[in-house]
Write a protein that holds these residues in place. Structure first.
Motif, mmCIF file in Angstrom:
data_model
loop_
_atom_site.group_PDB
_atom_site.id
_atom_site.type_symbol
_atom_site.label_atom_id
_atom_site.label_comp_id
_atom_site.label_asym_id
_atom_site.label_seq_id
_atom_site.Cartn_x
_atom_site.Cartn_y
_atom_site.Cartn_z
ATOM 1 N N GLU A 1 -7.388 4.892 -17.952
ATOM 2 C CA GLU A 1 -6.975 6.532 -18.198
ATOM 3 C C GLU A 1 -5.927 6.535 -17.054
ATOM 4 O O GLU A 1 -4.857 7.848 -17.373
ATOM 5 C CB GLU A 1 -7.855 6.718 -18.251
ATOM 6 N N ARG A 2 -5.514 6.457 -15.662
ATOM 7 C CA ARG A 2 -4.998 6.047 -14.302
ATOM 8 C C ARG A 2 -4.054 4.560 -14.265
ATOM 9 O O ARG A 2 -4.131 4.423 -13.152
ATOM 10 C CB ARG A 2 -5.410 6.889 -13.483
ATOM 11 N N ARG A 3 -3.453 3.501 -15.503
ATOM 12 C CA ARG A 3 -2.907 2.796 -14.239
ATOM 13 C C ARG A 3 -2.195 2.809 -13.471
ATOM 14 O O ARG A 3 -2.038 2.227 -13.180
ATOM 15 C CB ARG A 3 -2.707 2.385 -15.833
ATOM 16 N N GLY A 4 -1.237 3.863 -13.802
ATOM 17 C CA GLY A 4 -0.486 3.947 -12.262
ATOM 18 C C GLY A 4 -0.962 4.042 -10.989
ATOM 19 O O GLY A 4 -0.407 4.202 -9.661
ATOM 20 N N ASP A 5 -1.997 4.512 -11.249
ATOM 21 C CA ASP A 5 -3.349 4.648 -9.692
ATOM 22 C C ASP A 5 -2.931 2.816 -8.784
ATOM 23 O O ASP A 5 -3.715 2.712 -8.193
ATOM 24 C CB ASP A 5 -3.767 5.211 -9.443
ATOM 25 N N VAL A 6 -3.315 2.078 -9.711
ATOM 26 C CA VAL A 6 -3.574 0.749 -10.011
ATOM 27 C C VAL A 6 -3.149 -0.181 -8.604
ATOM 28 O O VAL A 6 -3.203 -0.430 -7.415
ATOM 29 C CB VAL A 6 -3.623 -0.226 -11.070
ATOM 30 N N PRO A 7 -1.904 0.283 -8.604
ATOM 31 C CA PRO A 7 -0.501 -0.532 -7.054
ATOM 32 C C PRO A 7 -1.395 0.846 -6.278
ATOM 33 O O PRO A 7 -1.653 -0.147 -4.788
ATOM 34 C CB PRO A 7 0.502 0.094 -7.706
ATOM 35 N N LEU A 8 -1.462 1.842 -5.816
ATOM 36 C CA LEU A 8 -2.050 2.237 -4.784
ATOM 37 C C LEU A 8 -3.516 1.790 -4.332
ATOM 38 O O LEU A 8 -3.901 2.299 -2.987
ATOM 39 C CB LEU A 8 -1.069 3.833 -5.249
ATOM 40 N N LEU A 9 -4.175 1.885 -5.075
ATOM 41 C CA LEU A 9 -5.511 1.503 -4.982
ATOM 42 C C LEU A 9 -5.570 0.356 -4.255
ATOM 43 O O LEU A 9 -6.620 -0.175 -3.506
ATOM 44 C CB LEU A 9 -6.064 1.302 -6.333
ATOM 45 N N SER A 10 -4.818 -0.775 -5.070
ATOM 46 C CA SER A 10 -4.726 -2.204 -4.055
ATOM 47 C C SER A 10 -4.288 -2.550 -2.941
ATOM 48 O O SER A 10 -5.220 -2.632 -1.892
ATOM 49 C CB SER A 10 -3.976 -2.804 -5.484
ATOM 50 N N SER A 11 -2.967 -1.515 -3.206
ATOM 51 C CA SER A 11 -2.282 -1.447 -1.290
ATOM 52 C C SER A 11 -3.651 -1.127 -0.602
ATOM 53 O O SER A 11 -3.646 -2.094 0.515
ATOM 54 C CB SER A 11 -1.263 -0.460 -1.217
ATOM 55 N N PHE A 12 -4.632 0.247 -1.105
ATOM 56 C CA PHE A 12 -5.693 0.213 -0.027
ATOM 57 C C PHE A 12 -6.539 -0.039 0.298
ATOM 58 O O PHE A 12 -6.714 -0.335 1.737
ATOM 59 C CB PHE A 12 -6.286 1.875 -0.565
ATOM 60 N N ILE A 13 -7.083 -0.775 -1.230
ATOM 61 C CA ILE A 13 -8.085 -1.739 -0.737
ATOM 62 C C ILE A 13 -7.975 -3.517 -0.573
ATOM 63 O O ILE A 13 -8.791 -3.600 0.783
ATOM 64 C CB ILE A 13 -8.784 -2.143 -2.370
ATOM 65 N N LEU A 14 -6.822 -3.515 0.091
ATOM 66 C CA LEU A 14 -6.199 -4.763 0.660
ATOM 67 C C LEU A 14 -6.574 -4.615 2.220
ATOM 68 O O LEU A 14 -6.361 -5.470 3.123
ATOM 69 C CB LEU A 14 -4.864 -4.980 -0.024
ATOM 70 N N LYS A 15 -5.355 -3.402 2.569
ATOM 71 C CA LYS A 15 -5.931 -3.208 3.601
ATOM 72 C C LYS A 15 -6.956 -2.629 4.806
ATOM 73 O O LYS A 15 -7.819 -3.654 5.375
ATOM 74 C CB LYS A 15 -4.803 -1.440 3.815
ATOM 75 N N ALA A 16 -7.738 -2.104 3.880
ATOM 76 C CA ALA A 16 -8.815 -2.242 4.083
ATOM 77 C C ALA A 16 -9.867 -3.812 3.783
ATOM 78 O O ALA A 16 -10.866 -3.975 5.019
ATOM 79 C CB ALA A 16 -10.220 -1.076 3.163
ATOM 80 N N LEU A 17 -9.758 -4.008 3.706
ATOM 81 C CA LEU A 17 -10.081 -5.641 3.447
ATOM 82 C C LEU A 17 -9.405 -6.198 4.517
ATOM 83 O O LEU A 17 -9.913 -7.197 5.398
ATOM 84 C CB LEU A 17 -10.266 -6.723 2.253
ATOM 85 N N ALA A 18 -8.315 -6.370 4.871
ATOM 86 C CA ALA A 18 -7.918 -7.429 5.865
ATOM 87 C C ALA A 18 -8.465 -6.434 7.675
ATOM 88 O O ALA A 18 -8.559 -6.958 8.504
ATOM 89 C CB ALA A 18 -6.310 -6.209 6.064
ATOM 90 N N GLY A 19 -8.725 -4.878 7.003
ATOM 91 C CA GLY A 19 -9.520 -4.675 8.716
ATOM 92 C C GLY A 19 -10.936 -4.956 8.628
ATOM 93 O O GLY A 19 -11.421 -5.520 9.928
ATOM 94 N N LYS A 20 -11.863 -5.397 7.619
ATOM 95 C CA LYS A 20 -12.878 -5.668 7.879
ATOM 96 C C LYS A 20 -12.711 -6.727 8.496
ATOM 97 O O LYS A 20 -13.560 -8.325 8.969
ATOM 98 C CB LYS A 20 -13.948 -6.028 6.642
ATOM 99 N N SER A 21 -12.221 -7.858 7.981
ATOM 100 C CA SER A 21 -12.264 -9.339 7.776
ATOM 101 C C SER A 21 -11.128 -10.091 9.369
ATOM 102 O O SER A 21 -11.365 -11.092 10.085
ATOM 103 C CB SER A 21 -11.290 -10.358 6.974
ATOM 104 N N GLY A 22 -10.688 -9.486 9.869
ATOM 105 C CA GLY A 22 -9.146 -9.533 10.639
ATOM 106 C C GLY A 22 -8.144 -10.386 10.154
ATOM 107 O O GLY A 22 -7.075 -10.641 11.398
ATOM 108 N N ASP A 23 -8.630 -10.670 9.304
ATOM 109 C CA ASP A 23 -6.983 -11.607 8.544
ATOM 110 C C ASP A 23 -5.611 -10.608 8.098
ATOM 111 O O ASP A 23 -5.631 -9.194 8.451
ATOM 112 C CB ASP A 23 -7.068 -12.574 7.349
ATOM 113 N N GLY A 24 -4.694 -11.399 7.977
ATOM 114 C CA GLY A 24 -3.283 -10.016 7.634
ATOM 115 C C GLY A 24 -3.922 -9.484 6.764
ATOM 116 O O GLY A 24 -4.324 -9.895 5.474
ATOM 117 N N VAL A 25 -2.785 -8.486 6.183
ATOM 118 C CA VAL A 25 -2.905 -8.210 4.399
ATOM 119 C C VAL A 25 -2.582 -8.998 3.472
ATOM 120 O O VAL A 25 -1.394 -9.482 3.670
ATOM 121 C CB VAL A 25 -2.475 -6.332 5.177
ATOM 122 N N GLY A 26 -3.226 -8.497 2.562
ATOM 123 C CA GLY A 26 -2.556 -9.997 1.535
ATOM 124 C C GLY A 26 -1.779 -8.924 0.755
ATOM 125 O O GLY A 26 -1.996 -7.352 0.124
#
Length: 466
Positions: A314-339
């Motif tokens: 019901e809020r599909r417009g938020d998916v890009p923002l959420l994806s960017s936030f999640i990918l940055k968080a994953l990069a912070g955990k793994s030490g890899d570059g941001v996907g």
């Protein structure tokens, strides 16, 4: 420095005197009146930091006082004084905008705790503290859609009172995060936030977990133990998956919420507790009440105010923002570059219905980061289930597709734990075999399995293979 002021409205002289003496000992200046008319005059002459009002008054009722204060003195917290066990009056008062309620006979310790919390709230409102906190913690609730802006606005309002809140929403939408934000933006922010999954506690241990026990009260009770209510003292108790509570525990929980006191197993006396109750479940509580699986009186007590958290579809417009936030968080955990998501991957996510909501999006992106070659995630790396795609909105065709898929899959039919468990077991067997054949050289095992080293590392973590 001028003393803080309190207005007490009650037609019983004993109550007025008790509150005047108790509040006076807290260095508060008290004005006590006995009617709605006198309260109107007092409120017209000066402003107060806190107000107590009885429900039944000679020339009206406390509801009128609450509505008057809400309209003309919105920064003044008001607490309702109700008769012992009068749940309906308390619920109506909270819905009308009351900060909290006090039951007769008045418990002095509980009263002092309520006053301290209310005065903190009034001070924060005057200093703009609540607004400042909203900006900080609200950043964790990602999304600019109208639906999420409404949720943020409602959280800010709910943080300013003590009414029990029922947070409704599907699994994975972020109900616990919403509960934490309500806690953090309110006057109890300095107190503990205690989340509990009601479905994870064995039925026979529930009373001990919630209320505590005394040493020797049952076999194995070698020491005194405080319960969740005591652990949340001065803060917030978040009852997640509250629909999972068995009926016998619903009765005990209702009494604890209503009386603001608990009795540990083996204890003689009740212990006053000062906690705010927030609850949530992905199930339809109203429907469970109709089916007799959830007590109606408890439902009304915890569902004073309902906050619905919208699903991701019901809020599909938020998916890009959420994806960017999640990918940055994953990069912070793994030490890899941001996907980064390729255009095709973005289109695939936009077309997906997300039955598992934000939690599912997190899992999809974590898996994709492990499976992709390089830093760009393509649509194939997402491995999205086809039956969740947006075109499959027709109920009949969707059901037919699902049935055909199940019938055509003997693996799913034969798997006792379901298709996901069956596939996980196959993966685990193949990975362990590859590790053994390569003498536990992970690089060689990944090559043998035809996957990247990062993908193998992800699967080892996911499947719990050490």
């Amino acid at each position: 420095m001028n003393p803080q002021t309190v207005l007490v409205i009650d037609d019983e002289r004993d109550i007025r005197e008790l509150l005047t003496i108790t509040l006076g000992r807290m260095d508060l200046q008290v004005d006590a009146v006995g009617t709605v008319g006198e309260a109107r005059r007092a409120l017209g002459e000066r402003s107060y930091d806190l107000c107590f009002t009885d429900m039944r008054l000679p020339d009206g009722n406390g509801q009128e006082v609450i509505e008057l204060i809400a309209a003309s003195h919105p920064d003044t917290p008001v607490a309702m004084i109700t008769a012992y066990g009068n749940v309906d009056a308390a619920v109506n008062a909270l819905k009308a905008g009351a900060f909290d309620f006090v039951s007769k006979p008045v418990d002095i310790q509980m009263l002092r705790g309520l006053v301290r919390t209310a005065l903190r709230l009034a001070e924060e409102k005057r200093n703009g503290g609540a607004a400042a906190k909203t900006g900080d913690s609200g950043d964790r609730l990602i999304g600019d859609s109208a639906a999420m802006q409404q949720v943020r606005s409602t959280i800010g309002k709910l943080a300013r009172n003590q009414a029990p809140v029922y947070i409704a929403g599907e699994s994975g939408v972020g109900k616990e995060l919403v509960a934490r934000l309500i806690h953090e933006q309110g006057p109890r922010a300095s107190g503990p936030f205690v989340p509990v999954n009601c479905g994870a506690i064995p039925s026979e241990l529930m009373e001990s977990e919630f209320f505590g026990h005394r040493k020797g009260s049952f076999t194995g009770a070698s020491v005194d133990k405080e319960g969740l209510f005591q652990a949340a003292q001065g803060g917030t108790l978040f009852l997640d998956e509250v629909a999972e509570l068995p009926l016998h525990m619903q009765v005990k929980l209702l009494r604890a919420i209503q009386e603001k006191a608990v009795r540990p197993i083996g204890g003689r006396d009740e212990i006053p507790v000062d906690v705010r109750i927030l609850s949530a479940t992905h199930k339809n509580l109203g429907q469970l009440v109709e089916q007799g699986q959830f007590r109606q009186d408890l439902f009304y007590r915890i569902n004073v105010i309902e906050l619905r958290v919208p699903p991701l579809r019901e809020r599909r417009g938020d998916v890009p923002l959420l994806s960017s936030f999640i990918l940055k968080a994953l990069a912070g955990k793994s030490g890899d570059g941001v996907g980064q998501l390729s255009p095709a991957a973005r289109d695939a996510l936009d077309a997906y219905d997300f039955p598992g909501n934000v939690r599912e999006l997190e899992n999809i992106l974590e898996r994709a980061m492990a499976m992709c070659d390089g830093a760009v995630i393509d649509a194939s790396d997402l491995m999205l289930p086809q039956r969740g795609a947006r075109p499959a909105h027709d109920t009949a065709s969707s059901a037919g597709h699902e049935t055909a898929t199940t019938a055509a899959s003997p693996a799913a039919a034969s798997a006792n734990g379901g298709l996901d468990d069956y596939i996980s077991n196959l993966e685990r067997t193949a990975i362990v075999k590859a590790l053994e054949e390569s003498r536990y050289n992970k690089t060689a095992a990944a090559r043998k399995l035809g996957i990247t080293f990062r993908a193998l590392r992800y699967k080892l973590k996911k499947l719990g293979i050490d």
